[in-house]
Design a protein around this motif. Structure first.
Motif, PDB file in Angstrom:
ATOM      1  N   SER A 131       0.789  -1.253  -0.137  1.00 36.43           N
ATOM      2  CA  SER A 131      -0.157   0.001   0.197  1.00 36.43           C
ATOM      3  C   SER A 131       0.918   1.368   0.094  1.00 36.43           C
ATOM      4  CB  SER A 131      -1.060  -0.042   1.216  1.00 36.43           C
ATOM      5  OG  SER A 131      -0.135  -0.126   2.479  1.00 36.43           O
ATOM      6  N   GLN A 132       2.009   1.407   0.497  1.00 34.73           N
ATOM      7  CA  GLN A 132       2.991   2.420   0.771  1.00 34.73           C
ATOM      8  C   GLN A 132       4.249   1.851   0.833  1.00 34.73           C
ATOM      9  OE1 GLN A 132       1.993   5.726   0.795  1.00 34.73           O
ATOM     10  NE2 GLN A 132       4.066   6.510   0.882  1.00 34.73           N
ATOM     11  N   ILE A 133       5.191   2.765   0.059  1.00 35.76           N
ATOM     12  CA  ILE A 133       6.640   2.546   0.373  1.00 35.76           C
ATOM     13  C   ILE A 133       7.179   3.768   0.588  1.00 35.76           C
ATOM     14  CG2 ILE A 133       9.101   2.172  -0.702  1.00 35.76           C
ATOM     15  CD1 ILE A 133       7.550   0.245  -2.685  1.00 35.76           C
ATOM     16  N   THR A 134       8.068   4.138   1.880  1.00 35.55           N
ATOM     17  CA  THR A 134       8.626   5.326   2.109  1.00 35.55           C
ATOM     18  C   THR A 134      10.022   5.217   2.208  1.00 35.55           C
ATOM     19  OG1 THR A 134       6.713   5.820   3.674  1.00 35.55           O
ATOM     20  CG2 THR A 134       8.759   7.124   4.111  1.00 35.55           C
ATOM     21  N   LEU A 135      10.717   6.072   1.567  1.00 32.11           N
ATOM     22  CA  LEU A 135      12.162   6.111   1.623  1.00 32.11           C
ATOM     23  C   LEU A 135      12.647   7.110   2.321  1.00 32.11           C
ATOM     24  CD1 LEU A 135      12.660   5.824  -2.233  1.00 32.11           C
ATOM     25  CD2 LEU A 135      12.820   4.207  -0.746  1.00 32.11           C
ATOM     26  N   LYS A 136      13.549   7.198   3.271  1.00 32.14           N
ATOM     27  CA  LYS A 136      13.763   8.227   4.270  1.00 32.14           C
ATOM     28  C   LYS A 136      15.628   8.109   3.871  1.00 32.14           C
ATOM     29  CE  LYS A 136      10.404   7.365   7.825  1.00 32.14           C
ATOM     30  NZ  LYS A 136      10.155   6.998   9.250  1.00 32.14           N
ATOM     31  N   VAL A 137      15.927   9.365   3.347  1.00 26.02           N
ATOM     32  CA  VAL A 137      17.273   9.355   3.299  1.00 26.02           C
ATOM     33  C   VAL A 137      18.134  10.326   3.950  1.00 26.02           C
ATOM     34  CG1 VAL A 137      17.155  10.906   1.372  1.00 26.02           C
ATOM     35  CG2 VAL A 137      19.313   9.495   1.546  1.00 26.02           C
TER      36      VAL A 137
END
Length: 143
Positions: A96-102
């Motif tokens: 349902s969702q992908i979150t990339l935190k860089v």
């Protein structure tokens, strides 16, 4: 000619009580790595498809971001990315969702320019393109 990579999956038993192993024969990194219903939907030790997708996406995005920053004249000193893949059970299991935190250490770049390059990497890394049916959020922070 392109590059091909392989992985194998073996499963024994029904969905809830069965178990399986994943392997990556070319690299040998995963060698009969355990996965099961309980490691996917519970907290039992073992991996699961969502964790592997998260690892692939974090790695791909980070490499793309490094390349794009370097091309723009801002080679990064360090990039640290976390990818979170959410599995929804509404209407049947689906990503349902992908979150990339860089978090990035990039000398000489302004925040706005960094964000634009990070957005481009998010849109254009091969894994992002392959997962285009799933919404991807990006949190990009300069250190």
């Amino acid at each position: 000619m392109g590059i091909s990579r392989r992985a194998t999956a073996h499963w024994e038993g029904d969905l809830k009580t069965g178990k399986g192993q994943l392997s990556t024969p070319q690299s040998g990194l995963l060698d009969n790595t355990r996965y099961a219903f309980s490691s996917r939907f519970g907290d039992e030790k073992g991996t699961n498809p969502e964790e592997l997708i998260a690892a692939a996406h974090a790695g791909c995005f980070t490499m793309a971001l490094s390349a794009k920053l370097t091309e723009a004249g801002f080679p990064p000193e360090a990039l640290d990315t976390e990818a979170q893949v959410d599995l929804s059970m509404e209407g049947g299991p689906q990503l349902s969702q992908i979150t990339l935190k860089v978090k990035a250490k990039v000398p000489g770049i302004e925040a706005e320019k960094f964000r634009a390059i990070a957005d481009d990497a998010k849109q254009n890394c091969p894994v992002s393109k392959a997962l285009s049916a799933v919404p991807v959020a990006l949190e990009a922070e300069l250190l």
